[in-house]
Design an enzyme around this catalytic site. Structure first.
Site, PDB file in Angstrom:
ATOM      1  CE  LYS A 114      -4.390  -1.624   1.269  1.00  0.00           C
ATOM      2  NZ  LYS A 114      -5.022  -1.794   2.291  1.00  0.00           N
ATOM      3  CE  LYS A 194      -5.794 -10.112  -4.033  1.00  0.00           C
ATOM      4  NZ  LYS A 194      -5.721  -8.836  -3.413  1.00  0.00           N
ATOM      5  CE  LYS A 197     -13.918  -3.404  -6.881  1.00  0.00           C
ATOM      6  NZ  LYS A 197     -14.717  -2.834  -5.231  1.00  0.00           N
TER       7      LYS A 197
END
Ligand code: SF4
Length: 330
Positions: A114, A194, A197
Protein backbone atom coordinates in the site's frame (compact mmCIF):
# COMPACT_ATOMS: atom_id res chain seq x y z
CA UNK A 1 -26.24 -19.50 19.90
CA UNK A 2 -24.45 -18.74 23.18
CA UNK A 3 -22.45 -21.99 23.14
CA UNK A 4 -21.25 -21.62 19.55
CA UNK A 5 -17.70 -20.46 18.90
CA UNK A 6 -17.52 -16.95 17.50
CA UNK A 7 -16.32 -15.93 14.07
CA UNK A 8 -15.38 -12.41 13.03
CA UNK A 9 -14.69 -11.16 9.55
CA UNK A 10 -14.28 -7.64 8.23
CA UNK A 11 -15.90 -6.60 4.97
CA UNK A 12 -14.45 -3.71 2.98
CA UNK A 13 -17.16 -1.37 1.66
CA UNK A 14 -15.31 -1.03 -1.61
CA UNK A 15 -18.05 -1.08 -4.22
CA UNK A 16 -19.06 -3.68 -6.76
CA UNK A 17 -18.21 -7.28 -5.87
CA UNK A 18 -16.74 -9.80 -8.29
CA UNK A 19 -16.71 -13.58 -8.43
CA UNK A 20 -13.22 -13.63 -6.90
CA UNK A 21 -14.67 -11.99 -3.75
CA UNK A 22 -17.61 -14.37 -3.84
CA UNK A 23 -15.62 -17.57 -4.13
CA UNK A 24 -12.61 -16.43 -2.09
CA UNK A 25 -14.43 -14.96 0.90
CA UNK A 26 -18.22 -14.66 0.79
CA UNK A 27 -19.05 -18.33 0.37
CA UNK A 28 -16.85 -19.25 3.30
CA UNK A 29 -18.54 -16.57 5.42
CA UNK A 30 -21.96 -17.84 4.41
CA UNK A 31 -21.26 -21.49 5.20
CA UNK A 32 -19.70 -20.70 8.58
CA UNK A 33 -23.12 -19.51 9.75
CA UNK A 34 -24.13 -23.18 10.09
CA UNK A 35 -21.71 -23.96 12.89
CA UNK A 36 -20.57 -20.67 14.40
CA UNK A 37 -21.96 -17.44 15.80
CA UNK A 38 -20.75 -15.07 13.09
CA UNK A 39 -20.14 -11.35 13.48
CA UNK A 40 -19.52 -9.59 10.19
CA UNK A 41 -18.34 -6.00 10.33
CA UNK A 42 -18.39 -3.55 7.45
CA UNK A 43 -15.05 -1.95 8.17
CA UNK A 44 -15.50 1.72 7.36
CA UNK A 45 -12.52 2.81 9.51
CA UNK A 46 -10.26 0.58 7.43
CA UNK A 47 -11.70 2.05 4.23
CA UNK A 48 -10.58 5.49 5.43
CA UNK A 49 -6.89 4.56 5.35
CA UNK A 50 -6.85 5.42 1.64
CA UNK A 51 -8.39 8.53 0.08
CA UNK A 52 -12.17 8.28 -0.05
CA UNK A 53 -15.16 10.38 -0.98
CA UNK A 54 -17.30 11.17 2.12
CA UNK A 55 -20.31 11.69 -0.15
CA UNK A 56 -20.06 8.07 -1.29
CA UNK A 57 -19.25 6.42 2.05
CA UNK A 58 -22.80 5.83 3.30
CA UNK A 59 -23.93 4.45 -0.05
CA UNK A 60 -20.92 2.11 -0.19
CA UNK A 61 -21.74 0.75 3.27
CA UNK A 62 -25.40 0.15 2.43
CA UNK A 63 -24.54 -1.41 -0.95
CA UNK A 64 -22.10 -3.69 0.80
CA UNK A 65 -24.73 -4.79 3.34
CA UNK A 66 -27.17 -5.43 0.47
CA UNK A 67 -24.65 -7.56 -1.45
CA UNK A 68 -23.69 -9.72 1.50
CA UNK A 69 -27.29 -10.24 2.59
CA UNK A 70 -28.28 -11.08 -0.98
CA UNK A 71 -25.48 -13.64 -1.17
CA UNK A 72 -26.60 -15.35 2.03
CA UNK A 73 -25.52 -13.54 5.21
CA UNK A 74 -28.61 -14.07 7.33
CA UNK A 75 -29.23 -11.33 9.92
CA UNK A 76 -31.45 -13.70 11.92
CA UNK A 77 -28.49 -16.00 12.57
CA UNK A 78 -25.51 -13.66 12.31
CA UNK A 79 -24.58 -10.14 13.24
CA UNK A 80 -24.06 -7.66 10.42
CA UNK A 81 -22.83 -4.31 11.69
CA UNK A 82 -20.78 -1.23 10.81
CA UNK A 83 -17.38 -1.13 12.53
CA UNK A 84 -17.45 2.57 13.52
CA UNK A 85 -20.81 2.15 15.30
CA UNK A 86 -19.16 -0.04 17.95
CA UNK A 87 -16.61 2.31 19.49
CA UNK A 88 -15.01 -0.53 21.47
CA UNK A 89 -13.10 -1.51 18.29
CA UNK A 90 -11.07 1.70 18.37
CA UNK A 91 -10.82 1.76 22.19
CA UNK A 92 -9.23 -1.68 22.16
CA UNK A 93 -7.05 -0.80 19.16
CA UNK A 94 -5.50 2.03 21.21
CA UNK A 95 -4.60 -0.33 24.04
CA UNK A 96 -3.19 -2.87 21.60
CA UNK A 97 -1.13 -0.08 20.00
CA UNK A 98 0.70 0.36 23.27
CA UNK A 99 1.96 -3.24 23.25
CA UNK A 100 2.65 -3.65 19.51
CA UNK A 101 6.22 -2.92 18.38
CA UNK A 102 6.39 -0.71 15.28
CA UNK A 103 8.84 -3.22 13.76
CA UNK A 104 6.04 -5.83 13.60
CA UNK A 105 3.89 -3.45 11.54
CA UNK A 106 6.67 -2.36 9.20
CA UNK A 107 7.20 -5.95 8.06
CA UNK A 108 3.54 -6.61 7.10
CA UNK A 109 3.50 -7.27 3.31
CA UNK A 110 0.27 -5.33 2.66
CA UNK A 111 1.75 -2.21 4.28
CA UNK A 112 4.70 -2.38 1.91
CA UNK A 113 2.32 -2.82 -1.04
CA UNK A 114 0.00 0.00 0.00
CA UNK A 115 2.92 2.32 0.63
CA UNK A 116 3.98 1.79 -2.96
CA UNK A 117 0.43 2.22 -4.31
CA UNK A 118 -0.22 5.44 -2.31
CA UNK A 119 3.18 7.16 -2.07
CA UNK A 120 1.57 10.56 -1.37
CA UNK A 121 -0.64 9.25 1.44
CA UNK A 122 1.39 6.95 3.70
CA UNK A 123 -0.64 7.70 6.82
CA UNK A 124 -0.58 6.26 10.35
CA UNK A 125 -3.84 4.39 9.69
CA UNK A 126 -2.18 2.46 6.88
CA UNK A 127 0.60 1.33 9.20
CA UNK A 128 -1.77 0.67 12.09
CA UNK A 129 -4.34 -1.21 10.00
CA UNK A 130 -3.35 -4.67 11.35
CA UNK A 131 -3.72 -3.49 14.97
CA UNK A 132 -7.25 -2.27 14.34
CA UNK A 133 -7.88 -5.54 12.54
CA UNK A 134 -6.67 -7.43 15.62
CA UNK A 135 -9.02 -5.35 17.77
CA UNK A 136 -11.92 -6.04 15.36
CA UNK A 137 -11.44 -9.75 15.91
CA UNK A 138 -10.59 -10.03 19.58
CA UNK A 139 -13.08 -7.47 20.89
CA UNK A 140 -15.58 -10.33 20.25
CA UNK A 141 -13.15 -13.01 21.53
CA UNK A 142 -13.59 -14.61 18.13
CA UNK A 143 -11.87 -17.97 17.78
CA UNK A 144 -12.19 -18.39 14.01
CA UNK A 145 -11.50 -15.96 11.17
CA UNK A 146 -12.31 -16.78 7.53
CA UNK A 147 -9.38 -15.53 5.47
CA UNK A 148 -7.84 -15.69 2.03
CA UNK A 149 -4.23 -16.90 1.93
CA UNK A 150 -3.07 -13.30 1.36
CA UNK A 151 -4.45 -12.32 4.79
CA UNK A 152 -2.61 -14.98 6.78
CA UNK A 153 0.22 -12.59 7.82
CA UNK A 154 -2.39 -10.22 9.33
CA UNK A 155 -3.93 -13.02 11.32
CA UNK A 156 -0.54 -14.21 12.50
CA UNK A 157 0.11 -10.69 13.76
CA UNK A 158 -3.22 -10.76 15.62
CA UNK A 159 -2.15 -13.98 17.31
CA UNK A 160 1.18 -12.43 18.31
CA UNK A 161 -0.61 -9.40 19.78
CA UNK A 162 -2.97 -11.70 21.71
CA UNK A 163 -0.05 -13.64 23.17
CA UNK A 164 1.67 -10.42 24.16
CA UNK A 165 -1.45 -8.99 25.83
CA UNK A 166 -2.28 -12.20 27.68
CA UNK A 167 1.25 -12.64 28.98
CA UNK A 168 1.59 -8.98 30.03
CA UNK A 169 -1.77 -8.55 31.77
CA UNK A 170 -3.35 -12.00 32.23
CA UNK A 171 -5.49 -14.15 30.00
CA UNK A 172 -8.40 -12.37 28.27
CA UNK A 173 -8.28 -13.36 24.61
CA UNK A 174 -8.30 -16.70 22.74
CA UNK A 175 -5.84 -16.98 19.82
CA UNK A 176 -8.00 -16.89 16.69
CA UNK A 177 -7.53 -19.60 14.06
CA UNK A 178 -7.65 -19.08 10.28
CA UNK A 179 -10.32 -20.79 8.23
CA UNK A 180 -9.31 -20.90 4.58
CA UNK A 181 -11.86 -21.26 1.76
CA UNK A 182 -12.08 -24.58 -0.09
CA UNK A 183 -11.56 -23.41 -3.67
CA UNK A 184 -8.23 -22.08 -4.95
CA UNK A 185 -8.12 -18.40 -5.76
CA UNK A 186 -9.72 -17.38 -9.07
CA UNK A 187 -7.44 -15.20 -11.17
CA UNK A 188 -8.53 -12.38 -13.45
CA UNK A 189 -9.74 -12.88 -17.02
CA UNK A 190 -6.14 -12.56 -18.23
CA UNK A 191 -5.41 -15.79 -16.31
CA UNK A 192 -2.32 -14.25 -14.71
CA UNK A 193 -3.14 -11.41 -12.31
CA UNK A 194 -5.30 -11.37 -9.23
CA UNK A 195 -8.96 -10.61 -10.09
CA UNK A 196 -9.25 -6.92 -9.30
CA UNK A 197 -11.40 -3.94 -10.21
CA UNK A 198 -8.39 -1.72 -10.74
CA UNK A 199 -7.00 -4.17 -13.33
CA UNK A 200 -10.39 -4.33 -15.10
CA UNK A 201 -10.24 -8.14 -15.31
CA UNK A 202 -13.34 -9.11 -13.29
CA UNK A 203 -16.71 -10.75 -13.70
CA UNK A 204 -19.06 -8.91 -11.36
CA UNK A 205 -21.76 -10.56 -9.28
CA UNK A 206 -24.46 -8.36 -10.76
CA UNK A 207 -23.64 -8.78 -14.45
CA UNK A 208 -26.22 -9.99 -16.94
CA UNK A 209 -25.77 -13.33 -18.65
CA UNK A 210 -24.80 -11.57 -21.90
CA UNK A 211 -22.17 -9.47 -20.17
CA UNK A 212 -20.77 -12.58 -18.47
CA UNK A 213 -20.56 -14.40 -21.78
CA UNK A 214 -18.76 -11.49 -23.44
CA UNK A 215 -16.08 -11.74 -20.78
CA UNK A 216 -15.89 -15.51 -20.51
CA UNK A 217 -15.74 -16.06 -24.24
CA UNK A 218 -12.58 -13.97 -24.54
CA UNK A 219 -10.97 -15.05 -21.23
CA UNK A 220 -7.49 -16.56 -21.44
CA UNK A 221 -7.35 -20.37 -21.14
CA UNK A 222 -4.49 -22.89 -21.21
CA UNK A 223 -2.07 -21.46 -23.77
CA UNK A 224 -1.40 -24.97 -25.15
CA UNK A 225 -4.84 -24.93 -26.79
CA UNK A 226 -3.99 -22.77 -29.79
CA UNK A 227 -6.29 -24.82 -32.04
CA UNK A 228 -9.48 -26.74 -31.27
CA UNK A 229 -7.58 -30.02 -31.82
CA UNK A 230 -4.78 -29.25 -29.31
CA UNK A 231 -5.19 -31.08 -26.00
CA UNK A 232 -4.89 -28.89 -22.91
CA UNK A 233 -4.03 -29.19 -19.25
CA UNK A 234 -7.06 -28.14 -17.20
CA UNK A 235 -4.99 -27.63 -14.05
CA UNK A 236 -3.15 -24.83 -15.89
CA UNK A 237 -6.37 -23.07 -16.87
CA UNK A 238 -8.04 -20.38 -14.79
CA UNK A 239 -11.40 -21.25 -16.35
CA UNK A 240 -11.05 -24.72 -14.92
CA UNK A 241 -10.60 -23.20 -11.44
CA UNK A 242 -13.86 -21.35 -12.12
CA UNK A 243 -15.47 -24.66 -13.07
CA UNK A 244 -14.36 -26.14 -9.76
CA UNK A 245 -16.00 -23.18 -8.03
CA UNK A 246 -19.30 -23.25 -9.90
CA UNK A 247 -19.88 -26.61 -11.63
CA UNK A 248 -20.96 -29.98 -10.28
CA UNK A 249 -18.31 -32.67 -9.90
CA UNK A 250 -19.53 -34.67 -12.94
CA UNK A 251 -19.20 -31.61 -15.17
CA UNK A 252 -15.80 -30.71 -13.73
CA UNK A 253 -14.63 -34.27 -14.45
CA UNK A 254 -16.18 -34.18 -17.94
CA UNK A 255 -14.45 -30.91 -18.84
CA UNK A 256 -11.11 -32.14 -17.46
CA UNK A 257 -11.32 -35.34 -19.51
CA UNK A 258 -12.51 -33.70 -22.71
CA UNK A 259 -9.98 -30.84 -22.41
CA UNK A 260 -7.02 -33.17 -22.05
CA UNK A 261 -8.13 -35.26 -25.05
CA UNK A 262 -9.28 -32.28 -27.17
CA UNK A 263 -12.79 -33.79 -27.08
CA UNK A 264 -14.34 -30.34 -26.56
CA UNK A 265 -13.16 -26.88 -27.47
CA UNK A 266 -12.70 -24.04 -25.02
CA UNK A 267 -15.91 -22.35 -26.14
CA UNK A 268 -17.95 -25.50 -25.37
CA UNK A 269 -16.28 -25.67 -21.98
CA UNK A 270 -16.99 -21.99 -21.32
CA UNK A 271 -20.67 -22.39 -22.26
CA UNK A 272 -21.08 -25.06 -19.58
CA UNK A 273 -19.35 -22.77 -17.11
CA UNK A 274 -21.59 -19.84 -18.04
CA UNK A 275 -24.76 -21.82 -17.33
CA UNK A 276 -23.49 -22.90 -13.92
CA UNK A 277 -22.06 -19.55 -12.94
CA UNK A 278 -25.10 -17.56 -13.99
CA UNK A 279 -27.39 -20.23 -12.47
CA UNK A 280 -25.79 -19.61 -9.07
CA UNK A 281 -25.64 -15.82 -9.35
CA UNK A 282 -29.10 -15.13 -10.76
CA UNK A 283 -30.98 -15.69 -7.44
CA UNK A 284 -28.43 -13.44 -5.71
CA UNK A 285 -29.08 -10.72 -8.26
CA UNK A 286 -32.83 -11.02 -7.69
CA UNK A 287 -32.36 -10.66 -3.93
CA UNK A 288 -30.06 -7.65 -4.50
CA UNK A 289 -32.84 -5.92 -6.40
CA UNK A 290 -35.36 -6.66 -3.65
CA UNK A 291 -33.09 -5.34 -0.90
CA UNK A 292 -32.15 -2.25 -2.88
CA UNK A 293 -35.82 -1.33 -2.97
CA UNK A 294 -36.19 -1.78 0.82
CA UNK A 295 -33.35 0.28 2.27
CA UNK A 296 -35.23 0.87 5.53
CA UNK A 297 -34.95 -2.84 6.28
CA UNK A 298 -31.21 -2.78 5.53
CA UNK A 299 -30.63 0.16 7.92
CA UNK A 300 -32.67 -1.69 10.54
CA UNK A 301 -30.50 -4.82 10.19
CA UNK A 302 -27.35 -2.72 10.71
CA UNK A 303 -28.87 -1.04 13.77
CA UNK A 304 -29.76 -4.39 15.32
CA UNK A 305 -26.29 -5.67 14.44
CA UNK A 306 -24.76 -2.71 16.24
CA UNK A 307 -26.76 -3.49 19.40
CA UNK A 308 -25.84 -7.18 19.44
CA UNK A 309 -22.17 -6.49 18.71
CA UNK A 310 -21.94 -3.78 21.35
CA UNK A 311 -23.34 -6.10 24.05
CA UNK A 312 -20.43 -8.49 23.46
CA UNK A 313 -17.76 -5.82 22.98
CA UNK A 314 -18.64 -3.98 26.20
CA UNK A 315 -18.14 -7.17 28.22
CA UNK A 316 -14.73 -7.73 26.64
CA UNK A 317 -13.68 -4.17 27.41
CA UNK A 318 -14.75 -4.66 31.07
CA UNK A 319 -12.30 -7.57 31.22
CA UNK A 320 -9.60 -5.52 29.52
CA UNK A 321 -10.03 -2.49 31.78
CA UNK A 322 -9.95 -4.82 34.80
CA UNK A 323 -6.65 -6.33 33.68
CA UNK A 324 -4.98 -2.99 32.95
CA UNK A 325 -6.11 -1.43 36.22
CA UNK A 326 -8.65 1.22 35.20
CA UNK A 327 -11.95 -0.60 35.67
CA UNK A 328 -13.10 1.68 38.54
CA UNK A 329 -13.38 4.54 36.06
CA UNK A 330 -15.52 2.69 33.53
FE1 SF4 B 1 -9.62 -24.39 -20.02
FE2 SF4 B 1 -11.85 -25.67 -20.62
FE3 SF4 B 1 -10.25 -24.74 -22.55
FE4 SF4 B 1 -9.49 -26.79 -21.09
S1 SF4 B 1 -11.25 -26.74 -22.46
S2 SF4 B 1 -8.22 -25.03 -21.62
S3 SF4 B 1 -10.35 -26.29 -19.08
S4 SF4 B 1 -11.40 -23.54 -21.06
Amino acid sequence: MADKKRVFSGIQPSGRLHIGNYVGAMRNMISLQEDYYCIYGIVDYHAMTVRFDPKEMEKSIVDCAVDYMAAGIDPERSVLMVQSTVSEHSELAWILNTITPISWLLRVPTFKEKRQQNPDNVNMGLLDYPVLMAADIIVYKAEVVPVGDDQLPHLELTREIVRRFNSAFGHVFPEPEAKLGEVARILGLDGVSKMSKSLDNCIYLDESKDEMWKKLSTAVTDVRRKRRTDPGKPEDCNLFTMHKAFSKKEEVDYCARECSTAGIGCLDCKKILLENMYGELEPIQKKQRELRSDKEYVYDVLKQGQRKAKDIAIKTMDDVYGKIGISSFH
